[in-house]
Design an enzyme around this catalytic site. Structure first.
Site, PDB file in Angstrom:
ATOM      1  N   SER A 271       0.827  -1.199   0.000  1.00 14.01           N
ATOM      2  CA  SER A 271       0.000   0.000   0.000  1.00 14.01           C
ATOM      3  C   SER A 271       0.874   1.267   0.000  1.00 14.01           C
ATOM      4  O   SER A 271       1.760   1.410  -0.830  1.00 14.01           O
ATOM      5  CB  SER A 271      -0.955  -0.044   1.193  1.00 14.01           C
ATOM      6  N   ASP A 385      -5.879  -4.018  -2.256  1.00 14.26           N
ATOM      7  CA  ASP A 385      -4.828  -3.637  -1.314  1.00 14.26           C
ATOM      8  C   ASP A 385      -4.202  -4.863  -0.634  1.00 14.26           C
ATOM      9  O   ASP A 385      -4.904  -5.728  -0.108  1.00 14.26           O
ATOM     10  CB  ASP A 385      -5.437  -2.719  -0.249  1.00 14.26           C
TER      11      ASP A 385
END
Length: 531
Positions: A271, A385
């Site tokens: 991320s 993610d």
């Protein structure tokens, strides 16, 4: 598969237990084998039990080290430098690598084709006089390696394949055996002033199964030092966790590490951590890194293209445009430092570690918080993610080995709270609470939910790292993009304070295997030498 260094003992468990052996042994280099028959061992047990006790203790020590040690390849004492591109001269590189190794306190010799007339006994004696020997191979001729280069491969613990990074492999490239590739690193030589490396993909496709690949700029001492650390198992890897705006603290941690003289040779993350790590991999200096991060996440306002929430709250086009603007068409395999990012495959319910392919797309997948940004679709599979499964992918770096691992986790501590006892109220009242900061918004809730499942995993992993950093970021909301300077300062101060309390010299040596072969083999020789 386990690779044992020279001087190691193998098969001792079956010798002691009398049970069938559980594995086979294949010699990767020219070797001399000393065999101890079970009858001789049994005779030793009866005549000199104290010697056997000493040997058993040595075996126990090795077993204890194998249990507690982090994964890493065995430290090479002999290295074959084998050019793959015709006309590629490796003399200067060999001498430069020799100087880099000796700067680390490792006595190193370079052997070239002038020594081809010597036999195995001479090379064995010569190797024992140095901590490291570089065998300098010759470029291929007529699509084949010459006899001296084949000798270099047979003498080597590890192989460094050298190629011209500005050109792809030619037809008829001599391909090493699969066993040689598994213990080989590919070094793509780039011009000293190259702004970006030449493409690695053609070489990686031609040589599947390599341990790793590196880009090295000719004439740059820093790149040679990085190669020296890589082959000696002292190459520091940096892992950066996901955590939204708290990721600005990564920039402060990087500043403190640089000021302390800690080199960063490999990077990875999830991320926001993946985006900051990608900047390191691209070779951005601090000024460029700060400017690009501010432009993308503070001035750029990536979460501003609200859409009808059928797939996500935001369209995601602005995020994609910002990533394309700052990383262009660069491929992951063409960053100056080895890099990986982590995403979650919702289709297959598994983690995805991206080491090749478009860099911007891998980063876009790694930050695609479910419900906040649209997923990335690759070959029909849905990627989101990486923090959904692993917001702190230090385990990936650990599995690579090669040296100490430094981790920065920014998702710990209180990240979400409410200023009221219940959120079960009407829409208007909750909107008023949200404006007053009493209630978390849907984006904050989804962002935090994307990291919760992997927090326990990160806590269990931190004890295995060489250096674990967790800046105190409770005061920064996950979506507080205006906290740029404050986040950097917190990360910097925390890292600087931790580094003041550690032995940096020991830190940079961490991850390097001890000479287990010398330890156990020496004990065996001493214990059996009097029988």
């Amino acid at each position: 598969m386990t690779v044992l260094p020279a001087g190691e003992v193998v098969g001792e468990m079956a010798l002691i237990s009398g049970r069938p052996r559980s594995a086979s042994v294949v010699a990767l280099r020219d070797s001399e084998l000393v065999r101890l028959p079970s009858a001789a061992y049994d005779d030793l047990v009866g005549k000199q039990p104290q010697k056997v006790l000493q040997l058993t203790r040595a075996l126990v020590r090795r077993l204890e080290r194998s249990i507690t040690a982090r994964p890493s390849g065995p430290t090479a004492r002999t290295l074959a430098l084998v050019p793959l591109s015709p006309g590629l001269s490796v003399e200067d590189l060999a001498r430069g690598l020799q100087q880099a190794l000796e700067a680390q306190g490792i006595s190193t010799a370079v052997f070239d084709t002038a020594l081809a007339g010597h036999g195995s006994a001479w090379f064995h004696q010569a190797e024992t006089r140095h901590q490291m020997v570089l065998y300098q191979g010759a470029p291929p001729r007529d699509g084949a390696a010459d006899g001296w280069t084949l000798r270099c491969l047979r003498q080597a613990d590890r192989v460094v394949l050298l190629a011209d990074g500005s050109a792809g492999p030619l037809a008829g490239l001599p391909k090493p055996e699969a066993a040689d590739l598994a213990r080989s690193d590919l070094v793509l030589l780039q011009p000293a002033g190259a702004a970006r490396p030449g493409p690695a993909a053609p070489w990686l496709e031609a040589l599947p199964g390599l341990a790793l690949h590196l880009h090295l700029r000719l004439g740059r001492a820093a790149d040679l030092a990085r190669l020296a650390r890589t082959v000696t198992g002292t190459s520091p890897g940096l892992v950066l966790a996901g955590g939204g705006a708290r990721g600005f603290a990564h920039l402060g941690a990087l500043r403190a590490l640089r000021e302390a003289g800690v080199p960063i040779d490999r990077v990875g993350g999830t991320s926001m951590g993946a985006i900051i790590a990608a900047g390191v991999a691209c070779g951005w200096d601090e000024a460029e890194h700060l400017a690009r991060t501010r432009a993308a996440f503070v001035d750029g306002k990536p979460l501003s293209d609200v859409t009808l929430p059928l797939i996500s709250l935001f369209r995601g086009r602005k995020v994609s445009e910002l990533l394309r603007r700052h990383f262009g068409d660069l491929a992951i395999e063409d960053t100056w430092l080895p890099f990986y990012s982590v995403s979650t495959n919702l289709t297959a319910s598994r983690i995805v570690v991206e080491r090749r392919g478009p860099l911007w797309r891998a980063l876009r997948a790694s930050i695609s918080i479910p419900g906040v940004l649209p997923p990335v679709v690759v070959e029909g599979e849905i990627l989101v993610d990486g923090a959904v499964i692993n917001h702190f992918p230090a385990d990936v770096m650990e599995s690579i080995g090669r040296g100490p691992v430094i981790g920065v986790d920014i998702a710990g501590g209180r990240a979400l709270a409410a200023g009221v006892e219940s959120l079960d109220a009407g829409v208007l009242r909750n909107l008023l609470r949200l404006r007053r900061g009493q209630a978390p918004g849907i984006v904050s809730i989804l962002t935090r939910a994307g990291t919760v499942s992997s927090t326990a995993q990160a806590k269990a992993l931190r004890r295995q790292l060489t250096l674990f950093l967790e800046p105190p970021l409770e005061s920064i909301d996950l979506l507080d993009w205006k906290s740029f300077e404050r986040g950097i300062e917190i990360g910097y101060r925390h890292t600087a304070e931790v580094l003041e309390r550690v032995d940096l010299a020991a830190l940079l040596r961490a991850g390097q295997d001890g000479d287990l072969g010398g330890d156990l083999g020496g004990d065996l020789g001493r214990n059996l030498g009097t029988t």
